[in-house]
Design a protein around this motif. Structure first.
Motif: not given
Length: 461
Positions: A268-270, A284-292, A301-311
Motif C-alpha cells: 500500500m502507498p505510505p 472496473s471495466s477498464d481494469n484500472k480501479r479495484l474497489y475494496l 476504498k478504491v485501489a488505483h492500479l498501474g503496471g502489472s496491476c500494482n497499486i
C-alpha cells in the motif's frame, strides 16, 4: 451495486459515490415486492446478469433473490427463508432449501444437447454459480432449461450441488478459461473449479491434504508454500491473468498469478491506512480501479492500479445523497425538539424508543392510515426499521457513522396520524427531532426514550 450487509440493503451508486437508489433496508426481513418494500437479511454477494437483472446472495434468509430494475421488483428464485440441510439439491426455485449463500457469479455455457442443434451452434445458457458457505459446497442454479455436464438436462430454476469445499466464500469467474476461483475460507486457500468437468485443483494456500484446516499463515509463494488466513473476497482482472484476494485475518490485499499459482502481497502507498478485514472486491471495466470493501472501517476504498496491476494510490468512496423528489416538506410539520444525545466521535449504535400517549379523549381513528418514518442526515446513517404504521410504541436502531464534519445532525421521526375524539377527526403531523452531538467522551452504544403526549389541541414532548 453495494451489498450493505449490516443495514440489510442494496445500494446503487455512481462512481462519484452518489446514491441512485436504495433497495430494502427499511426493515430486516424476508419479503418480495417492489424495490422500496422488499426486505433482506444480511445480504452478501451480488452479480449482474445484464443491466436490468441483479442476483443477491441473501445470506441470513438462506435464499437467492432476483432484483429487476426495469420492473421495479424483487423476487426469490431459490431458498425457503429457513436454513436447509440438503447437500444434493434438485428441486426448483423456492421449493429448494439452501444454506447461507455467500457469493455469486454467472457462467455462460453452450447447451450440450447437440441433438437439437445439428448445425453445431447451440444456444448459450446462463448458470448462476453459488458459494454455499453453510453446507461447504458450490451449487448451480440453472436460469434456463440447460443440458450441462454428462449431457444431463436441468429444467429452469433447478438448483443442485456441483462440488464440495471446506467453506467457499468468494468467487471469481475466469470465463475464457471456463474456471471459477474459490476463496475457501476455512482451509485458508484459493482453489479453482473447472466448469467443463467439475475438477477441483489447488492454486495457493493450505496443504496437499484438503482436510487440514490448520495450514494458515501469512506467506507469499507458490501453491502449498504460500499461506493465507481466512481468505474471503476474490476478483479476476479483465485479461484473466491475475486474481486479487482479500486475505481478511491478515488484513491484507494480495495478488495471485493464476498461471504460476503464486501469490504476492500488494504494498500500500505510505499515506494509506491498511484495510481492516477486507472481504469484498470488484474491478472496473477498464481494469484500472479495484474497489475494496473495508468492513471494519465501514468504507469502500478504491485501489488505483498501474503496471502489472500494482497499486499506485488509494482513495475512498464517499456516499452522497441525491436530491429526492419524494423528500418530506418539513415546513408543514410542528417540530418537537428533544434533548441532544452525545455520541462518540467514532460513531455507534443508538436505540430510540418512541411512546405516544393520548389525552382528553383523543385516540387513533380506526382503519385510517397511521405512519411514521425516520429521516437521517445522509446515507452513511441507517435506521432499522426505517418506517412503519405501529405508532403507539415502537423502537428503532440507528447506526451513527464516525464524525466527518462540524455540522449539526438530527434524527427526525416524522409522524402522520389521523386522530379523533367522540365529536371530530383531527389529523396530526409532527416531527420529533433528536439532535446528535459528537464528543470525545460520548458513548458508542446508547438507549434513548422519547415520550410524546397528544391532546385534541396540543402535541407535547
Amino acid at each position: 451495486m453495494i451489498s450493505d450487509t449490516g443495514n440489510s440493503r442494496i445500494l446503487i451508486i455512481k462512481e462519484d459515490g452518489s446514491i441512485l437508489r436504495q433497495i430494502g433496508g427499511k426493515k430486516l426481513g424476508f419479503k418480495d415486492g417492489s424495490l422500496d418494500d422488499a426486505e433482506f437479511n444480511n445480504p452478501q454477494g451480488l452479480v449482474f446478469q445484464n443491466k436490468d437483472i441483479l442476483f443477491v446472495a441473501d445470506t441470513e434468509n438462506h435464499a437467492i433473490r432476483k432484483i429487476n430494475l426495469k420492473n421495479d421488483s424483487v423476487e426469490t428464485v431459490a431458498g425457503t427463508g429457513a436454513q436447509g440441510h440438503d447437500r444434493q439439491g434438485g428441486k426448483i426455485g423456492k421449493q429448494q432449501p439452501i444454506s447461507s449463500p455467500w457469493d455469486l457469479c454467472i457462467y455462460k455455457t453452450p447447451d450440450m444437447d447437440l441433438t437439437f442443434h445439428p448445425d453445431g451452434n447451440p444456444p448459450v445458457r446462463d448458470v448462476l454459480i453459488i458459494a454455499m458457505a453453510g453446507t461447504h459446497q458450490i451449487w448451480a442454479l440453472f436460469l434456463e432449461d440447460t443440458v450441462w455436464w454428462k449431457c444431463k438436462k436441468h429444467p429452469a430454476g433447478t438448483c443442485i450441488c456441483i462440488a464440495a469445499f471446506a467453506q467457499p466464500s468468494g468467487l471469481a469467474l475466469c470465463a475464457k478459461k471456463k474456471e471459477v476461483y474459490v476463496a475457501d475460507s476455512e482451509s485458508s486457500s484459493v482453489r479453482r473449479l473447472s466448469l467443463v468437468d467439475g475438477k477441483v485443483t489447488p492454486v495457493v494456500g493450505a496443504t496437499g491434504n484438503p482436510n487440514n484446516l490448520f495450514a494458515f499463515g501469512d506467506k507469499d509463494g507458490a501453491l502449498f508454500d504460500a499461506k493465507l488466513q481466512h481468505s474471503l473476497g476474490l476478483v479476476a482482472t479483465r485479461d484473466e491473468k491475475f486474481v486479487f484476494v482479500a486475505d481478511t485475518y491478515n488484513h491484507k490485499l494480495k495478488k495471485i498469478d493464476i498461471v504460476q499459482n503464486s501469490v504476492t502481497t500488494l504494498t500500500m502507498p505510505p499515506l494509506c491506512v491498511p484495510s481492516a478485514n477486507p472481504p469484498g472486491l470488484c474491478i472496473s471495466s477498464d481494469n484500472k480501479r479495484l474497489y475494496l470493501v473495508d468492513t471494519n472501517n465501514h468504507l469502500i476504498k478504491v485501489a488505483h492500479l498501474g503496471g502489472s496491476c500494482n497499486i499506485t494510490k488509494i482513495t475512498k468512496v464517499t456516499l452522497k445523497k441525491l436530491q429526492d423528489t419524494r423528500q418530506v416538506d418539513k415546513s408543514k410539520y410542528q417540530v418537537l425538539s428533544k434533548k441532544p444525545v452525545n455520541v462518540n466521535n467514532d460513531g455507534g449504535k443508538l436505540i430510540i424508543t418512541f411512546n405516544i400517549e393520548f389525552d382528553a379523549g383523543l385516540g387513533l381513528t380506526e382503519d385510517a392510515p397511521q405512519t411514521w418514518l425516520i429521516d437521517l442526515p445522509d446515507p452513511a446513517w441507517s435506521s432499522v426499521p426505517k418506517n412503519g404504521n405501529d405508532v403507539k410504541n415502537f423502537e428503532v436502531v440507528i447506526s451513527v457513522p464516525p464524525k466527518k464534519d462540524a455540522k449539526e445532525n438530527f434524527v427526525d421521526a416524522v409522524f402522520n396520524l389521523v386522530t379523533c375524539t367522540s365529536e371530530t377527526c383531527l389529523p396530526k403531523s409532527f416531527i420529533v427531532r433528536i439532535p446528535i452531538c459528537y464528543t470525545d467522551k460520548g458513548a458508542t452504544s446508547l438507549n434513548n426514550k422519547s415520550n410524546i403526549s397528544l391532546g385534541p389541541s396540543s402535541v407535547k414532548s
